[in-house]
Scaffold this active site. Sequence first.
Site: not given
Ligand code: CDP
Length: 807
Positions: A384-385, A760, A237
């Site tokens: 997932r947190c 998360e 990761q």
């Molecule tokens: O770090 P991780 O990618 O696990 O988590 P995240 O930043 O929460 O993003 C997860 C997915 O959701 C990504 O594809 C982000 O681009 C999308 N996302 C989104 O579309 N809009 C947001 N405000 C937050 C996340």
Amino acid sequence: MNDLTPTREQRTAALEGMGCKRKRVEDARFTQGKGNYVDDLKLPGMLHGDFVRSPHAHARVKSINGDEALKVPGVLAVITAETLKTVNLAWMPTLAGDVQMVLADGKVLFQNQEVAFVVATDRYAADDGINKVVVEYEPLPVVIDPFKAMDADAPVLREDLAGKTTGAHGPRKHHNHIFEWTVGDKDLTDAAFRKAEVTVKEMISYHRTHPSPLETCQCVCSFDKIRGELTIWGTFQAPHVIRTVVALIAKLPEQKIHVISPDVGGGFGNKVGAYPGYICAAVASIVTGKPVKWVEDRIENLTATSFARDYHMTTEIAATKEGKVTGLRVHVLADHGAFDACADPSKWPAGFFNIVTGSYDFPTAHLSVDGIYTNKAPGGVAYRCSFRVTEAAYCIERGMDILAQKLKMDPAELRLKNFIRKEQFPYHSALGWEYDSGDYHTAMKKMMETVDYAGLRKQQAAQREAFRRGETREIMGLGVSFFTEIVGAGPSKNCDILGIAMFDSCEIRLHPTGAGIARVGTKSTGQGHETTWAQIIATEIGIPADNIMVEEGNTDTAPYGLGTYGSRSTPVAGAAIAMAARKIKAKAQMIAAYKLEVHEDDLEWDIDGFRVKGLPEKTMAMKDICWAAYNSVPPGMEPGLEAVSYYDPPNMTYPFGAYICVMTIDVDTGVYTIKRFYALDDCGTRINPMIIEGQVHGGLTEAFAIAMGQEIRYDPEGNVVTGSFMDFFMPTAVETPHWETDFTVTPSPHHPIGAKGVGESPNVGGVPAFSNAVNDAFSFLGSTHIQMPHDYWRNWKAAKNLGVFAA
Ligand code: CDP
């Protein structure tokens, strides 16, 4: 403008930028079996490694004999701690400042600990080989119950730490103690409790569990003796961090290490840390000069790679009779297993657990955490947190329900009474955080109206009456949860890993034809970064998302970044992407001004290019600016159109949400039915609503699994009794409830596009919603708190203990 000229709406839609439900571009390969995972890699002459593992949870290793194994056709080597000592790699540093055995050195400390690594020409020979390695063990007394780990007569687990009264995070009080971490004002909090009209106290356990990515942890290491270069393909990761760790511990020059994370089949925190398999495969490749593959199986994954949770939280809340909270006091006994390999930013031994004041305006709070060693697998990953936020949210959300019960108040009403108000943001919590933005009352009220909360409570009252009259054997629970997350680790002022600040990065290079590539320091393990990162760029610089290729995971090409976990990608890398795009836009503006023969201040941005202020027909599209960047830039300007941004966020982001679970439980069988689950999330600006919905569905499914049965359980001898999917609850489509999703939008004031993380959130908010539903169902029978997980058997047992089980 004629009929064929696209409208502003059509131009915006053509970009598929932020806010668009763009279909996931990576799915074209994932849904057709065309992904490229570590195990797909087959290199000429590749060898395979497999582990001999300990059947004991605690034992002295008297001898290891590999002679018979070496006679198995195809077996080439049996590597032990003694072999690793010759290259100074018998122990490795952990992310938490501890050290961990790579292979058993004198003793084993948990069941399935790695004891020897057998290298063979194929996987089957390696497996035959491990069965022929003879290990002589002398069993030792085990420590499984965390509450007994610090008894005066508890066995000494970490003999290597003998006499060390100080660890990486301060003084140690006992030979099985790792650290004590305290936050908040103890005197003020104690005074609040002395003055309190009402107090509650409960020991709330969040049991040990484990992420279950589809693909287990694995790697291929290939050492090129001539060039002195080591290439590692792995399920990482955080590939850059792995490269730096390898450089530091293997003493190889960092530029000669190439770390590549190809497609990765899920991470959930499981693939953040460094595992013995990586070290052994690398050493085996260096020794043999051949590529070596290590692929763990499911039992190995569940029992030996990093676990999650195992927090035992004594929770006390002080309040007025009217239900205004006046103080919070929490003590956590944190079971870290045999080595402290918790994956947190360096300065945070209990992660961000000090978000435990949650969404409520606590005037004072005090938190203390004791980390301890037991004979269990090491780890402590953010499954997932975001770094122990799930534990914190569970603690406070159960605590608030317990307080509501004591006050005979409705749990939703109690929450509304204590929420941080909209005008209090940015809000400084009693335990040291600055919440960036929030509108909790609006979110909670929207949830309550949408599900007809008042109606549900009436239905519950009627059901309880019917139960009392003996007309039904089902009880009904409403599980309310309102969480505040803290994601986006993080600002360099307080977040680093092994001394490296937790910034993230993006490099964008636009090509002459109006297409380009964006390389990012994060690594998607299924979250859809290839789709959403391109959407940010599309909106920022007016190039269609389809024209932007996103690449992650190769340390030779991607700029240095700290990787993907704890929903940090959008808050940190998402910001880096916007900032890199803005640098490109600034240069593009200069090129456009030169070409349009106006001053750059006379230009304004318009969807997909620049136009001259007051002369809307005089425009230059971004696509044309790309072409110009390669042949007619202003005198003195370098050609090309590319930019890089390393983004150090000024603060974390604080997404939040209001969830409710409606559940019935049959008291005679313990069988529960999820009648309804509604989840409202606020993650600020929404990049891709469809991906957000997918993230919420996935996170809720994991929350459901964890709350309702998923557990890594040990028997008193330290045997893992839930080490395979036969025993470890893994919900399928059959068990998984229907999810209703909703949202509000409260942008982050400090993030360039106002976005907060979301991945998360559903796990953080979901677990307390399920647990509160079970506890709410039983509460009218006199129960205060039933520990998770709430599987059928435990529900049945709860009913039995409360005297309502018929038989
Ligand atoms: O770090 P991780 O990618 O696990 O988590 P995240 O930043 O929460 O993003 C997860 C997915 O959701 C990504 O594809 C982000 O681009 C999308 N996302 C989104 O579309 N809009 C947001 N405000 C937050 C996340």
